[in-house]
Design a protein around this motif. Structure first.
Motif, PDB file in Angstrom:
ATOM      1  N   TYR A   1      -0.754  -7.465   3.609  1.00 59.53           N
ATOM      2  CA  TYR A   1      -0.612  -5.915   3.694  1.00 59.53           C
ATOM      3  C   TYR A   1      -0.098  -5.511   5.177  1.00 59.53           C
ATOM      4  O   TYR A   1      -0.080  -6.252   5.936  1.00 59.53           O
TER       5      TYR A   1
ATOM      6  N   ASN B   1       1.759   4.395   1.333  1.00 60.47           N
ATOM      7  CA  ASN B   1       0.568   4.322   0.349  1.00 60.47           C
ATOM      8  C   ASN B   1      -0.302   5.332   0.856  1.00 60.47           C
ATOM      9  O   ASN B   1      -0.737   5.531   2.040  1.00 60.47           O
ATOM     10  N   ALA B   2      -1.225   5.587  -0.111  1.00 61.33           N
ATOM     11  CA  ALA B   2      -2.345   6.492   0.016  1.00 61.33           C
ATOM     12  C   ALA B   2      -3.300   6.156   0.676  1.00 61.33           C
ATOM     13  O   ALA B   2      -4.125   6.745   1.693  1.00 61.33           O
ATOM     14  N   ASN B   3      -3.555   4.647   0.775  1.00 68.02           N
ATOM     15  CA  ASN B   3      -4.530   4.183   1.747  1.00 68.02           C
ATOM     16  C   ASN B   3      -4.088   3.907   3.232  1.00 68.02           C
ATOM     17  O   ASN B   3      -4.497   3.222   3.805  1.00 68.02           O
ATOM     18  N   GLY B   4      -2.804   4.315   3.204  1.00 75.57           N
ATOM     19  CA  GLY B   4      -2.227   4.155   4.516  1.00 75.57           C
ATOM     20  C   GLY B   4      -1.413   2.845   4.702  1.00 75.57           C
ATOM     21  O   GLY B   4      -0.574   2.739   6.118  1.00 75.57           O
ATOM     22  N   THR B   5      -1.440   1.908   3.937  1.00 76.59           N
ATOM     23  CA  THR B   5      -0.556   0.763   4.160  1.00 76.59           C
ATOM     24  C   THR B   5       0.907   1.135   3.701  1.00 76.59           C
ATOM     25  O   THR B   5       1.194   2.019   3.113  1.00 76.59           O
TER      26      THR B   5
ATOM     27  N   ARG C   1       0.056  -2.386   7.991  1.00 73.75           N
ATOM     28  CA  ARG C   1      -0.558  -0.747   8.497  1.00 73.75           C
ATOM     29  C   ARG C   1       0.526  -0.753   9.744  1.00 73.75           C
ATOM     30  O   ARG C   1       1.175  -1.740  10.231  1.00 73.75           O
TER      31      ARG C   1
END
Length: 121
Positions: A23, A56-60, A25
C-alpha cells in the motif's frame, strides 16, 4: 501530457513503496523521496489531475493504468542504468544518482535500442 522529471520520480517512488509495503500513503512517499508531506500533496494533486494517480477514500494512493505503465517504464530504466553503471565500476551511490538523471533524459526509442544492443552483445 508530458510529466516533469520530478513527477516521474513520484510515480516511480509510489511504485516502489507499493512493491515494498503493498500500500502507499503520502508519508511513505515523502520518506522514500526525502521530501516533506506538502510536496507530496502537491504532486498527488498534479498526478491525479493528469490521470496517473488516484487518492482512495482511506488515504492510500493507487496508480491508474497509465500511471502504472509509466512508473514501470521509469523504474526499468532506473534499474537498467544503475546495474550497468555499477558493473562498469561506478560507486553504487553515484550510479543510483546518475541513473536517476539518465532515466528522464533518454527517449523510449534510444533506451530500447540500447537494451537490444547490450542484449546482443
Amino acid at each position: 501530457m508530458a510529466l516533469t522529471s520530478a513527477m516521474e520520480d513520484y510515480l516511480e517512488a509510489i511504485l516502489m513503496v507499493k512493491q515494498q509495503h503493498g500500500y502507499v500513503r503520502c508519508v511513505d512517499v515523502a520518506e522514500q523521496l526525502g521530501v516533506k508531506k506538502p510536496s507530496v500533496s502537491r504532486a498527488v494533486k498534479e498526478l491525479t489531475k493528469s490521470g496517473h494517480l488516484v487518492k482512495n477514500a482511506n488515504g492510500t494512493l493507487s496508480l491508474t493504468e497509465a500511471g502504472l505503465q509509466l512508473a514501470e517504464q521509469i523504474y526499468e530504466k532506473h534499474r537498467f542504468f544503475t546495474e550497468r553503471l555499477i558493473a562498469a565500476g561506478v560507486d553504487p551511490k553515484i550510479a543510483e544518482h546518475d541513473a536517476c538523471s539518465i532515466e528522464h533524459a533518454i527517449s523510449a526509442e534510444s533506451f530500447q535500442k540500447l537494451k537490444e544492443a547490450l542484449d546482443d552483445g
